[in-house]
Write a protein that holds these residues in place. Structure first.
Motif: not given
Ligand SMILES: Nc1ncnc2c1ncn2[C@@H]1O[C@H](COP(=O)(O)OP(=O)(O)OP(=O)(O)O)[C@@H](O)[C@H]1O
Ligand SMILES: [Mg+2]
Lengths: 337, 275
Positions: A126-128, A160, A113-118
């Motif tokens: 919600r972003r995806f 977070r 997986p890869a995400f925005y850590p902040y």
């Protein structure tokens, strides 16, 4: 069992196994189909003439040791990388033309997986979801909540991602693949980093999705995992597809071995040779030999008795899928390339 | 597939992401600090104006409205390109190195849409950066110095509200000046998975262009440099307003946006996402 072109032939493949493989059904019933799929990185061939045929509704295990080209194949299937040669069709549409129409119906986890850590787990989803043309903005919050619920992350939704453990990130990755109802799920090592409960949950999740009719394409190098949840499997080795079949056939294609205890080893060896059994190194009064595919152990015993061999002990060992896997991909621990 | 609302949703998500980041706020704060430093320095040192330093620095003490102009012209050569370079250089490369680019693409956001949204977000940052810088200048100027009628370069006096209008024009000019550079940053960002490299390359390029612009031997090249018109906003402070440099600047920037936008498109649409 169907064998990719150029794959080294498996010893003792019987024709009836060949014909009932997955290659036969029409294109309509295939969720993923590749023909001669090849990807090279410079001079290295990462994927070599792969002909995948993943039937709709199957749980398809994609096996292979490290560096065998599983992730690279998945990247091509999802349009992240372009094949050097060969064609792909996804849910009945040829790529890359059909990508924008098919991808909303495909959920995927690629190389972890890869995400925005902040951002929180919820904000990441919600972003995806915002990036997906399917699904109305007004129901976004509900979709995100349901997906988080489904992977057991509801309690950590507002934390977070930076503060997530590896397994929590993995779960969040699966949640993002489940944001909207999918026809196909492509999961690259989905249980990587999960605790035993998490692994079980993923397995039952995959089963319940399959029961809903979702096709699941799951890569792994964990055989037990594939054995427990898949209906079909394919094996990659050094970029090539070396086997592809329903799991039952893959298991059956493995040869069983027999162990015989007898005071007449010479005569027994002659009988074995007659029947086409392959002798393995013997121990004192114990003979071990592998049976050709399709032979029943009773035949062996009957032949031994008929030849006057005194049978003091007789055992049959089915080859495990693991033995089969090792037989297909090679014994060594070192990465092939 | 309804492309419009989706682009809207993705753009909203991108802007929220950008303006929620601490990095963005830190950079905007740094930009706001420039006019504040200028004002405080002028206020503390009460010596006679030397006539050196950025435009209008010597007039700051007599009229607070000049703080914003002085602050902007101080930020133009380095601070603005630095921050815009960070944002635009990071735009694609940052997502790639984080691995989120692949998830955006399989979501599927669509490559063209990702590119457009990323550029739009960079432009939004340019606007915000210039706005914050100008606003900070006006506020600190009003706080520390008298506000009164402004004498333009042409010698004409205009009222403070009219002067604010001129400041808005200057801010628009400076924002437009950055559009070409933002497109260059976006293109560099599609070339690599290492965001720091893309940021550094973009900033170095802006400095190189300014150095080339200062070499008289390369005069033929100057009109084609994206930095050439960066300080040309002075023309907006004449009476009547001279729009020539605004037009020239807009034209050069448009050329850069088209060329580097096309390069970014060509690169990003054919590229393998392997991170
Ligand atoms: N970006 C890349 N550049 C060059 N070679 C690559 C790149 N990505 C993968 N490879 C090579 O392609 C081969 C296949 O890699 P891939 O990641 O597909 O393996 P995998 O089957 O997913 O392995 P694992 O089980 O470790 O995840 C490897 O030999 C790897 O070195
Ligand atoms: Mg892999």
């Amino acid at each position: 069992m169907s064998i990719g072109p150029g794959a080294r032939p498996l010893d003792a493949q019987s024709p009836e196994v060949q014909s009932s493989g997955v290659g036969s059904p029409g294109t309509q019933s295939l969720a993923i189909e590749t023909r001669g799929l090849t990807k090279t990185f410079g001079r290295q061939v990462a994927v070599d003439s792969v002909d995948l045929a993943v039937p709709r509704g199957s749980v398809f295990g994609f096996l292979g040791p490290n560096g065998s080209g599983k992730t690279t194949t998945i990247r091509i299937l999802l349009g992240l990388a372009a094949p050097t040669r060969g064609s792909v069709s996804l849910l009945g549409r040829p790529l890359p033309a059909g990508l924008s129409a098919t991808l909303p119906r495909v959920g995927a986890l690629v190389e972890g997986p890869a995400f925005y850590p902040y951002l929180s787990g919820e904000a990441n989803l919600r972003r995806f979801d915002a990036a997906n043309p399917v699904g109305h903005p007004s129901t976004r919050a509900a979709r995100v909540a349901t997906a988080l619920e489904r992977v057991g992350l509801a309690a950590a939704a507002r934390k977070r991602v930076h503060a997530y453990s590896l397994g929590m990130k993995q779960r969040l990755g699966i949640a993002s693949a489940l944001l909207v109802p999918r026809e196909l799920l492509v999961l690259d090592e989905p249980t990587n980093g999960l605790d035993p409960q998490g692994t079980r949950e993923v397995r039952s999740l995959v089963r319940s999705l399959a029961a809903e009719g979702v096709t699941v394409f799951v890569s792994s190098h964990l055989l037990a995992e594939i054995e427990q949840m898949c209906t079909h499997a394919a094996v990659m080795s050094a970029g090539r597809l070396v086997a592809q079949a329903p799991l039952e056939e893959l298991r059956a294609a493995g040869c069983a071995s027999v162990t015989l205890r007898t005071p007449d080893p010479e005569r027994a060896a002659a009988v074995f040779a007659n029947l086409g059994l392959r002798m393995l190194p013997a121990l004192d009064d114990e003979l071990t030999a592998t049976m050709p595919v399709g032979m029943e152990p009773d035949q062996v015993v009957a032949a031994l008795v008929a030849a006057g061999v005194r049978v003091r002990g007789f055992g049959v060992t089915e080859q495990s899928l693991e033995d089969r896997f090792v037989a297909l991909t090679g014994e060594g621990f070192d990465v092939a390339r | 597939m309804p492309a419009r609302p989706i682009t809207g949703a993705l753009l909203a998500s991108e802007l929220a992401l950008q303006f929620r980041r601490r990095r963005t706020w830190a950079m905007l704060l740094a930009l706001a600090a420039v006019p504040v430093l200028v004002a405080v320095a002028v206020r503390v040192s009460s010596g006679p104006p030397s006539g050196r330093g950025p435009v209008f620095l010597d007039r700051v003490a007599s009229n607070g409205l000049f703080v914003a102009i002085a602050g902007l012209s101080l930020s133009i050569p380095l601070f603005l390109p630095l921050t815009v370079g960070v944002v635009s250089g990071d735009s694609i490369a940052g997502e790639a190195s984080q691995g989120t680019l692949r998830y955006l693409l399989i979501a599927p956001a669509g490559r063209v849409r990702v590119l457009l949204v990323k550029y739009a977000a960079s432009v939004a940052f340019c606007l915000a950066a210039v706005f914050v810088s100008a606003l900070a200048g006006v506020l600190i100027g009003a706080l520390l110095f008298p506000i009164g009628p402004v004498t333009l370069i042409s010698g004409t006096e205009i009222s403070p509200p009219a002067a604010l209008g001129r400041l808005a024009l200057v801010a628009a000019y400076v924002s437009v000046s950055l559009l070409g550079f933002a497109a260059i940053g976006l293109f560099i960002s599609t070339l690599t998975d290492v965001p720091v490299g893309a940021m550094a390359a973009a900033v170095v390029l802006s400095i190189t262009a300014q150095v080339l612009d200062s070499l008289p031997q390369l005069e033929w090249l100057h009109p084609w440099l994206f930095t050439h018109h960066w300080l040309g906003f002075i023309d907006l402070l004449r009476e009547p307003v001279s729009w020539d440099s605004f037009g020239d600047n807009a034209l050069v920037q448009a050329c850069y946006v088209v060329v580097f936008g096309a390069l970014a498109y060509g690169r990003f649409l054919t590229r393998d996402v392997l991170s």
